[in-house]
Structures are given as structure tokens and as C-alpha cells.
Enzyme design. Structure first.
Site, PDB file in Angstrom:
ATOM      1  N   SER A 477      32.851 -38.335 -19.592  1.00  0.00           N
ATOM      2  CA  SER A 477      33.534 -36.863 -20.023  1.00  0.00           C
ATOM      3  C   SER A 477      33.842 -36.740 -21.349  1.00  0.00           C
ATOM      4  O   SER A 477      32.601 -36.645 -22.331  1.00  0.00           O
ATOM      5  CB  SER A 477      34.839 -36.678 -19.334  1.00  0.00           C
ATOM      6  OG  SER A 477      35.180 -35.370 -19.122  1.00  0.00           O
ATOM      7  N   ASP A 488      22.955 -37.491 -31.320  1.00  0.00           N
ATOM      8  CA  ASP A 488      22.018 -36.111 -31.698  1.00  0.00           C
ATOM      9  C   ASP A 488      21.849 -36.003 -32.883  1.00  0.00           C
ATOM     10  O   ASP A 488      20.744 -35.636 -33.459  1.00  0.00           O
ATOM     11  CB  ASP A 488      22.482 -34.924 -30.759  1.00  0.00           C
ATOM     12  CG  ASP A 488      22.379 -35.131 -29.404  1.00  0.00           C
ATOM     13  OD1 ASP A 488      21.334 -35.882 -28.983  1.00  0.00           O
ATOM     14  OD2 ASP A 488      22.900 -34.105 -28.524  1.00  0.00           O
ATOM     15  N   LYS A 502      29.885 -38.039 -16.277  1.00  0.00           N
ATOM     16  CA  LYS A 502      30.512 -36.829 -15.880  1.00  0.00           C
ATOM     17  C   LYS A 502      30.477 -35.918 -16.825  1.00  0.00           C
ATOM     18  O   LYS A 502      31.128 -35.881 -17.854  1.00  0.00           O
ATOM     19  CB  LYS A 502      32.104 -37.578 -15.634  1.00  0.00           C
ATOM     20  CG  LYS A 502      33.101 -36.414 -15.710  1.00  0.00           C
ATOM     21  CD  LYS A 502      33.180 -35.745 -14.112  1.00  0.00           C
ATOM     22  CE  LYS A 502      34.601 -34.920 -13.957  1.00  0.00           C
ATOM     23  NZ  LYS A 502      34.687 -33.779 -15.010  1.00  0.00           N
TER      24      LYS A 502
END
Length: 727
Positions: A477, A488, A502
């Protein structure tokens, strides 16, 4: 009218907190009365709740699943699985009779017709009552433990018994296995009979205690879990338990539990809780008994429903609860052991981020690596609401720890997110902002297809040096949002195992807020309403975050986390957000990977960890056990010897004496591994620090990685490690 009120209710809650998944069983107190069969019927509030639940899922669930015959068949299969998961009570004829309703449950739900599911449960209850009479009678029969036969305890792929004769044979082996397990654990014949008599009578009694509310919760969760694994209905009683857990006001042991094959399985250990601090209970251990106080009798809880087990574990702060457990490393056929844990509340400061340093290399190659362990993404919402300027949060604490580590002249930093199951979305965003200047951190798409960006708006960074993020299969999460953003933006390298996967958002709805009659409590619905996407466009859902350097500890990662959950949302992608990567700062990842692979191939401590993971995987995949006494005993002795050998590999690699031949790591009470702080090994973190050290050297002007780096001493890190907790 319902739609407008639901829509208003959703908006303020939608992106505030990432709700951890909770597995809740039907509640029945240990002293609850036996429910008469006439009382086991749907109530008026259940019909009203069904109307609200079907409306909410049809209009606001992220998937907007059609309520049709296909879903109806899934609901029936899941319902039967939930009431008789081991296929030990119902007969093939019962299943065939239930199949008449297979394509009608969608119609029943639209009509709030609940009666057929109650009739199915009554049939199940009758089968349990009859079967337990047979099992108890078997306790007086002699068993031949020299007869070579096997018992299949994992029956998820087994066929349903066609008649009572086939069930009798199944239960003969089950009772024989129960007796053998207790015999190996050192119980005498009278103790064995008494324990199993209470166990079997308890199964019948607790089945009879299941009330109308319990059956309704089972049925509606069969419906919701056929859509996705995180959508769930909480009965009024279960809603109270969920509130207690989310507020962390529970005085217990700090463990998330679930039921698996009539055992209570430890799903995860809550960071900072009593179980975590004690170090004796671990994820995937099975709880088979519970006692109160140091001298209290251990009550057998095999076959108990989850809420019954939780009720026994809870207690007054400062008191002792004893747990009989089957450790994950010994498997279901191994002997159990008893551990003691002092109950306590889980305080925010005990879940707070902590720092440490690891020193690697010698002479001119010496480097100091800072480590910040982040167990959860937390914020003291109450202190913030009342205007306390010094309120605690993950980002605030990590900022302070970075400043302290800077004073120690660290050469690089590792953010350790292993075991971090998530928490506050805003904290995941703000923590990312400590390492990037400004920009989007995560995209959130709701059930209407609208995309919202969560941004870091604070200019500047708290740390600009070499960075790594260490994750594992339980990082979920909010952890995946942070790790994905760092990856990224190319701000650091990600190390470890593929994460949990998740990547969805759940909202909790109090059904009474939308009930015009206000007559009786209706419970709550937790529904999936949105999905997270990384700034590069890919989702964290299902796949998780794939490390730049994946550790070989990630055995069978496809069988863990979201990837192992039925009906989990698949991976997806949307358009990338507009963001500016820091740059290809760590372009030598392939070289770092080769150095890592060469090093761990020759590292006995790391190889011992891999052997332990492989042994646990073998135990987890096992579906049957021998009922031959000598065979079971020999296997236990073999497991005990191999476990000691693996432990000694790690100890010798760290310069410590090996354990004595008579040391039993499968049966000890947990003290063996706690005799000396120097024995608190973290082989994975040690290897991560060596990768980061290689990365730092690769960035040093005029320096390059050479073969000599492979021969660097393992680490003096375990003895030079220092720790700090934010005050």
C-alpha cells in the site's frame, strides 16, 4: 436519495487513509448460548442491509460488477467453502442439493431473499453435530501407529465424500493424526483424550452458537469476496472490533490473525506491539492453545472461530497470555511449543521510525551507511487536530533522523520498508517529498474513471545523497507508493523482494447512516472504490513494485500477497503524469546486481537464509502427513538438526560460537535467539548495505568497481550498529 447520501459520504474519506485489510470471522462469545434452529433465520434489518449493500456495490464499487448468474455461482462456491473449508462435514448429496440455487443467488440478493442460505447453514449444523458424535466415539478405539498410512489435512482440492462411510474413514485418520500430534508433543493418554474430547465438543458447541447475525455476515462476505478480496461486510459486533483495531486501543499482543484449515494463523505481526518486541511469535505461526497468566491452563483452540480466539488473547494491560503455537519452521506435523507474551497497548512511539548505522569496508574503503526503519506510515491525527505543533508523523520523524544521521557523516541512506503494510496516504506523499523537489507522487483513479494527483508541493529536499529503499513481500500500500515514486523518479535504487501488490483504496460505510427506519444496527461495508497508479502510469496493484535488484529470497513470489488472492484486481495502467525524473543517477545497476549475486553465492549466512526459506516453503506446500509414529519422529529430528545447522552457518559467519548439539530451535521458548544482542542478525540488511556501498564507490570520481570488491569482508556492521528512536 440513497445515491446522493452515499456520494456525499464518500468524498471526505476517499483519499485520507489507506485502510489495511482486516480478516474477521463470525463472532460468538465463548459462553454464548446455543441458538435454537427456529431462531436461525434472517431478520428485518438484514433485508434492509442487503438492499443498501447491493446498491452501493452496483453504483460505487471500483469494478461495478454485474450481479448475474456467473457471479451467483461464485457466491455459492465461496459460501460453501466458508462454512466447510476442509470438506469434513457436508456430503456430495448436500452439495448437489445446494446447486439448485447456483444461478439464483443474484435474484435472491436483489429481492433480499436470505432464507435459502440459512437453510444451507442449518444442514451444515446438522452434519457437524452428527459427525462430532462419531469422532468422540473414536477416542475409545485403539489406533495402530505402526501402520503406514497418510492423512490429507489440506483438502481444498479433494472431492466431497459420497456417503457416511467415506466420511468415517476420513475422520478415523483425522482423529488418529490428532492423537499422534499430541503424543509427539509429550502428552500422556489421559491428557490426549481429555484435550481432544474438549476440542471436538467445542466444535459442536460453537457451531450451535452461530446466530442469525453470524450467518448473514458469512453470506454477505461470500458475496463481497467473490468480487474482490478487500470488499467486506462487518456485522455490528465485528464493526466494533474493527474500530478497536484501527484505533490501536486494543490491549492484546499486536498480531493480525486469520483462520486456515481450522487453525488460527498469524497473518502478520504489528510493528511495535508486544509480539513484535518479544520476538517469539512470527507470521505464519499457528496458534493451537491459549492460557491466562504464567500458571494458567492452556486451552486447546483448534477448530475455534476467530473471534473466540481473539477474545481469549485480549486482556488487561500488563497481564500474561500464554500461547501454544506450531512454529512455521516445524510445519503442521511438528511438535508445538508454548510462549508467553505480556499484553499491552500499541503506542505510536513504538511504531515510530528508528535509525541505525552500518559500517562496511576497511581503511580507505570504509563507509558508513545510514538506515531508517519505517514500520508504518503514521500520523497522530488527534494531536494535529487539536493544534499541537509538535505532533508525530512518519515524515517529521524521518526528517529529524536524517538530520541526526548527517551529523554522523553517513555516505548513503537506506529506507527500510520491510514488513510495512501501509498507513497514511498523505504521509507516503510527504515522505517522498523529503527526497524529491516537487511533483506528483501517485495517481488515484476512482470508480467514475476520474484521476486525482497526490503531489509533493514543498520545495527542497531533506537528503540528496545516495539512496536505496529495501522492501519485501509484506511491504504494501503506502510503502509501494513511496518505493514506486522513488523508482519512477530514478531518485534511488529499490532492493529486496517484489512487494505485496496492494494498490486499491477502500472506503468504510456505516449502513445506518442511510437507513430511513433507524431500527436496529445494520453494520458496515468496506468497499473498494479506487485504484493507485504510479506517476509513470503503471499500477502498484497485483504486480507490486519490482526491485531494481531482486534478492533470491523471493521464492515463489507469485504465490504471495495480492497475486495469491482470489478475485484480486489485475494490474492496469493509465497515462503517465507530468513529472521530471532526477536523472539516470544510478546507471550501473547491472554491475551492482552482478556483484550482489557473486557475493551471496559465496556467503554462508545468506545461503542459510535461502535454505530456511526453502524449508518453510516445503512445509507450507505440504498437504498430507504420515500417520506412522517412527516416520513422524524421524522427520522431526531431521528438521531439528537442519534448523540448528542453518543457525550455526549464520553464527559462524558473524564470528560467534555454534550452538550446542542438544539445542532444539523448534521447541525452545524463544530465549535461545535472545541471549546476546550480537545474535540479532539481519543478513538481508547487511547485504543491502554492501550493495549501497558498491553504489557509493561507483559514484566516486576516479574510482571504479573491481573484482577486489567481491572479496571485501562480510561486515563488521552487526557489532557497529547503533540505534536511535525519535524522542
Amino acid at each position: 436519495m440513497i445515491s446522493k447520501r452515499l456520494e456525499r459520504h464518500m468524498r471526505p474519506v476517499f483519499a485520507v487513509f489507506i485502510v489495511a485489510a482486516a480478516l474477521c470471522g463470525a463472532h460468538a462469545n465463548a459462553i454464548a448460548p446455543i441458538i435454537s434452529k427456529d431462531e436461525l433465520a434472517p431478520r428485518a434489518e438484514h433485508k434492509r442491509a442487503t438492499r443498501l449493500i447491493t446498491h452501493f456495490i452496483a453504483n460505487y464499487h471500483y469494478k461495478k460488477p454485474p450481479l448475474d448468474d456467473e457471479l451467483s455461482e461464485k457466491i455459492l462456491d465461496r459460501y460453501i467453502e466458508m462454512i466447510d473449508p476442509t470438506k469434513s462435514y457436508l456430503l456430495r448429496a448436500d452439495i448437489d442439493e445446494f446447486a439448485v440455487h447456483a444461478q439464483m443467488l443474484d435474484d435472491y440478493l436483489r429481492q433480499s431473499n436470505l432464507r435459502p442460505m440459512y437453510d444451507m447453514y442449518l444442514r451444515y449444523r446438522e452434519r457437524v453435530e452428527a459427525r462430532i458424535v462419531v469422532a468422540i466415539a473414536m477416542l475409545d478405539h485403539p489406533f495402530d501407529f505402526n501402520r503406514d498410512e497418510i492423512f490429507m489435512f489440506d483438502r481444498k482440492d479433494a472431492e466431497w465424500a459420497v456417503d457416511d462411510k467415506e466420511l468415517d474413514e476420513l475422520w478415523r485418520k483425522r482423529v488418529k493424526n490428532d492423537i499422534l500430534s499430541l503424543r509427539i508433543a509429550g502428552k500422556d493418554p489421559d491428557e490426549i483424550k481429555n484435550t481432544l474430547l474438549k476440542r471436538y465438543e467445542g466444535i459442536s458447541r460453537r457451531t450451535g452458537q452461530v446466530n442469525s447475525e453470524d450467518v448473514y455476515q458469512i453470506y454477505i462476505n461470500a458475496f463481497t469476496m467473490s468480487i474482490d478480496p478487500h470488499t467486506a461486510y462487518f456485522s455490528p459486533r465485528t464493526s466494533e472490533n474493527f474500530k478497536i483495531r484501527m484505533s490501536l486501543s486494543l490491549e492484546g499482543i499486536g498480531a493480525v490473525l486469520q483462520t486456515e484449515n481450522e487453525h488460527t494463523l498469524v497473518r502478520e505481526i504489528v510493528p511495535g506491539g508486544p509480539a513484535d518486541k518479544g520476538g517469539k511469535l512470527h507470521a505464519d505461526d499457528r496458534i493451537i492453545g491459549i492460557g491466562q497468566g504464567e500458571d494458567g491452563e492452556i486451552i486447546d483452540v483448534v477448530g475455534w472461530r476467530l473471534d473466540n480466539v481473539v477474545d481469549l488473547i485480549r486482556g488487561k494491560k500488563g497481564t500474561i497470555v500464554k500461547l501454544g503455537i506450531l512454529p512455521k519452521k516445524s510445519g503442521l506435523d511438528g511438535p508445538g511449543k508454548v510462549i508467553s507474551i505480556e499484553r499491552n497497548t500499541i503506542k505510536l512511539e513504538e511504531q515510530a521510525a528508528k535509525s541505525s548505522t552500518l559500517d562496511t569496508g576497511n581503511g580507505p574503503n570504509a563507509l558508513r551507511i545510514g538506515v531508517i526503519d519505517v514500520p508504518t506510515f503514521y500520523m497522530d491525527f488527534e494531536a494535529r487536530t487539536r493544534g499541537d505543533e509538535d505532533y508525530r508523523s512518519t515524515t517529521r520523524d524521518v526528517r529529524q533522523l536524517i538530520a541526526e544521521l548527517d551529523q554522523e557523516a553517513i555516505d548513503a541512506l537506506i529506507i527500510d520498508l520491510r514488513g510495512n503494510g501501509g498507513g497514511s496516504l498523505s504521509e507516503a506523499t510527504d515522505l517522498t517529498g523529503l527526497f524529491i523537489d516537487t511533483g506528483p507522487v501517485v495517481q488515484v483513479r476512482n470508480s467514475q474513471g476520474r484521476v486525482q494527483l497526490e503531489r509533493d508541493r514543498d520545495r527542497g529536499v531533506a537528503y540528496s545523497g545516495p539512496l536505496a529503499v529495501l522492501v519485501d513481500r509484506n511491504s504494501a500500500s503506502a510503502s509501494e507508493i513511496f518505493a514506486g515514486a522513488i523508482q519512477d523518479y530514478r531518485r534511488g535504487i529499490i532492493l529486496g523482494e517484489p512487494t505485496f501488490g496492494k494498490g486499491t483504496v477502500q472506503n468504510l460505510v456505516d449502513l445506518n447512516r442511510f437507513d430511513d427506519t433507524m431500527n436496529g444496527k445494520l453494520g458496515q461495508l468496506k468497499a473498494t472504490i479506487a485504484q493507485f497508479f504510479r506517476v509513470a502510469g503503471g499500477s502498484t496493484q497485483h504486480k507490486g513494485v519490482i526491485p531494481d535488484i531482486t534478492f533470491v529470497t523471493a521464492l515463489r513470489s507469485n504465490d504471495h500477497g495480492e497475486r495469491a488472492l482470489r478475485n484480486a484486481l489485475p494490474w492496469d495502467h493509465i497515462a503517465a503524469a507530468r513529472f521530471t525524473p532526477v536523472g539516470n543517477k544510478y546507471g550501473g545497476v547491472e554491475m551492482l546486481r552482478r556483484l550482489h549475486e557473486s557475493r551471496v553465492a559465496e556467503d554462508p549466512a545468506f545461503q542459510a537464509i535461502l535454505a530456511q526459506e526453502a524449508a518453510i516453503e516445503v512445509a507450507r506446500e505440504r498437504q498430507e502427513v504420515s500417520l506412522l509414529f517412527e516416520s513422524r519422529k524421524a522427520e522431526y529430528e531431521k528438521n531439528k538438526r537442519e534448523q540448528r545447522e542453518r543457525e550455526n552457518q549464520i553464527r559462524i559467519a558473524h564470528g560467534l560460537e555454534p550452538l550446542a548439539e542438544d539445542t532444539d530451535l523448534l521447541e525452545d521458548n524463544g530465549d535461545t535467539a535472545e541471549k546476546d544482542d550480537d545474535e540479532d542478525f539481519d543478513v538481508v540488511l547487511d547485504e543491502a548495505s554492501l550493495i549501497v556501498a558498491d553504489m557509493v564507490r561507483s559514484l566516486t570520481p576516479g574510482n571504479r568497481l573491481v573484482d577486489a570488491d567481491l572479496k571485501e569482508p562480510m561486515l563488521s556492521a552487526t557489532k557497529s550498529r547503533t540505534k536511535a528512536l525519535v524522542d
